[in-house]
Motif scaffolding. Sequence first.
Motif, PDB file in Angstrom:
ATOM      1  N   VAL A 205       0.837  -1.203   0.000  1.00 29.46           N
ATOM      2  CA  VAL A 205       0.000   0.000   0.000  1.00 29.46           C
ATOM      3  C   VAL A 205       0.871   1.252   0.000  1.00 29.46           C
ATOM      4  N   ALA A 206       1.927   1.255   0.801  1.00 27.43           N
ATOM      5  CA  ALA A 206       2.802   2.426   0.897  1.00 27.43           C
ATOM      6  C   ALA A 206       3.488   2.719  -0.438  1.00 27.43           C
ATOM      7  N   LEU A 207       3.995   1.683  -1.107  1.00 21.98           N
ATOM      8  CA  LEU A 207       4.657   1.884  -2.397  1.00 21.98           C
ATOM      9  C   LEU A 207       3.694   2.469  -3.429  1.00 21.98           C
ATOM     10  N   SER A 208       2.489   1.930  -3.476  1.00 21.82           N
ATOM     11  CA  SER A 208       1.506   2.424  -4.444  1.00 21.82           C
ATOM     12  C   SER A 208       1.109   3.862  -4.131  1.00 21.82           C
ATOM     13  N   LEU A 209       0.911   4.162  -2.845  1.00 17.64           N
ATOM     14  CA  LEU A 209       0.505   5.508  -2.454  1.00 17.64           C
ATOM     15  C   LEU A 209       1.598   6.526  -2.756  1.00 17.64           C
ATOM     16  N   VAL A 210       2.851   6.176  -2.435  1.00 16.50           N
ATOM     17  CA  VAL A 210       3.969   7.081  -2.708  1.00 16.50           C
ATOM     18  C   VAL A 210       4.113   7.320  -4.199  1.00 16.50           C
ATOM     19  N   ALA A 211       3.957   6.259  -4.996  1.00 17.46           N
ATOM     20  CA  ALA A 211       4.070   6.406  -6.451  1.00 17.46           C
ATOM     21  C   ALA A 211       3.017   7.369  -6.984  1.00 17.46           C
ATOM     22  N   LEU A 212       1.792   7.256  -6.500  1.00 19.22           N
ATOM     23  CA  LEU A 212       0.722   8.133  -6.979  1.00 19.22           C
ATOM     24  C   LEU A 212       0.936   9.580  -6.525  1.00 19.22           C
ATOM     25  N   ILE A 213       1.418   9.769  -5.304  1.00 23.41           N
ATOM     26  CA  ILE A 213       1.675  11.124  -4.806  1.00 23.41           C
ATOM     27  C   ILE A 213       2.792  11.787  -5.608  1.00 23.41           C
ATOM     28  N   ILE A 214       3.872  11.038  -5.867  1.00 24.64           N
ATOM     29  CA  ILE A 214       4.987  11.588  -6.662  1.00 24.64           C
ATOM     30  C   ILE A 214       4.516  11.941  -8.063  1.00 24.64           C
ATOM     31  N   SER A 215       3.701  11.085  -8.656  1.00 20.23           N
ATOM     32  CA  SER A 215       3.180  11.353  -9.993  1.00 20.23           C
ATOM     33  C   SER A 215       2.370  12.642 -10.018  1.00 20.23           C
ATOM     34  N   GLU A 216       1.484  12.818  -9.041  1.00 22.89           N
ATOM     35  CA  GLU A 216       0.653  14.023  -8.987  1.00 22.89           C
ATOM     36  C   GLU A 216       1.507  15.270  -8.777  1.00 22.89           C
ATOM     37  N   TRP A 217       2.514  15.160  -7.905  1.00 23.28           N
ATOM     38  CA  TRP A 217       3.380  16.308  -7.620  1.00 23.28           C
ATOM     39  C   TRP A 217       4.172  16.732  -8.858  1.00 23.28           C
ATOM     40  N   LEU A 218       4.761  15.745  -9.537  1.00 23.79           N
ATOM     41  CA  LEU A 218       5.541  16.061 -10.729  1.00 23.79           C
ATOM     42  C   LEU A 218       4.646  16.583 -11.851  1.00 23.79           C
ATOM     43  N   ALA A 219       3.450  16.021 -11.975  1.00 26.24           N
ATOM     44  CA  ALA A 219       2.527  16.490 -13.009  1.00 26.24           C
ATOM     45  C   ALA A 219       2.136  17.947 -12.760  1.00 26.24           C
ATOM     46  N   ARG A 220       1.927  18.306 -11.501  1.00 23.33           N
ATOM     47  CA  ARG A 220       1.578  19.698 -11.184  1.00 23.33           C
ATOM     48  C   ARG A 220       2.741  20.633 -11.489  1.00 23.33           C
TER      49      ARG A 220
END
Length: 229
Positions: A205-220
């Motif tokens: 769960v932590a790996l998936s959550l971190v991946a999604l947060i990083i993706s959103e941050w970089l996309a912004r």
Amino acid sequence: MLSTEEWGIVRLSLLVGGTAMLVTVPIAFALAWALARGRFPGKVLLDGIVHLPLVVPPVVTGWALLLAFGPHGPIGARLADWFGVSVLFRWTGAAIAAGVMALPLVVRAMRLSIEAVDPRLEQAARTLGAGRCRVFATITLPLCAPGVLAGLVLGFARSIGEFGATITFVSNVPGETATLPLAIYSALQRPDGEAMVWRLAAISVALSLVALIISEWLARRMGRGLHVL
């Protein structure tokens, strides 16, 4: 704290997910480009084939991979004859299964991003003398980069969570194909495996959550940078 065995499972999952995306992203981008910009007979059929892993049972996808990459399969037989290698019961086979299952999600994210690029910007650059390659590198790719990144990270998260196709295609071999979901499944079969299940599930769960947060941050960040330009 994770045990040595559990750290090995995490490292294997990251290796499988990373390798799957390394191979899948270029293929996914080519397919997304063809579906977004292409005009050719059979486009609807290609779209359906690309998205099949989303709707058919993962076991069916794993079985199809087994037929293709098995000792007598059209791909597996050539790999054995030409290179003397096999992906069955290997982590490379797990990466193939993960990549195939993640492909529709990656293609979808990239296709939407490519379709969102205003063709008038590309046409304006062409009228100013820019060639196709320069227009692609300086306008199209930067504008669709957030979608490419989002697809990559989403695909990676999907890859490390792949179960059905992997266990059907390459089985559950500890230290070789036993990624996080397969290791969790194995631990559930053990009377003393509950604590291990909790730890591995938390890591997953932590790996998936971190991946999604990083993706959103970089996309912004990319989006803000493109608005500035």
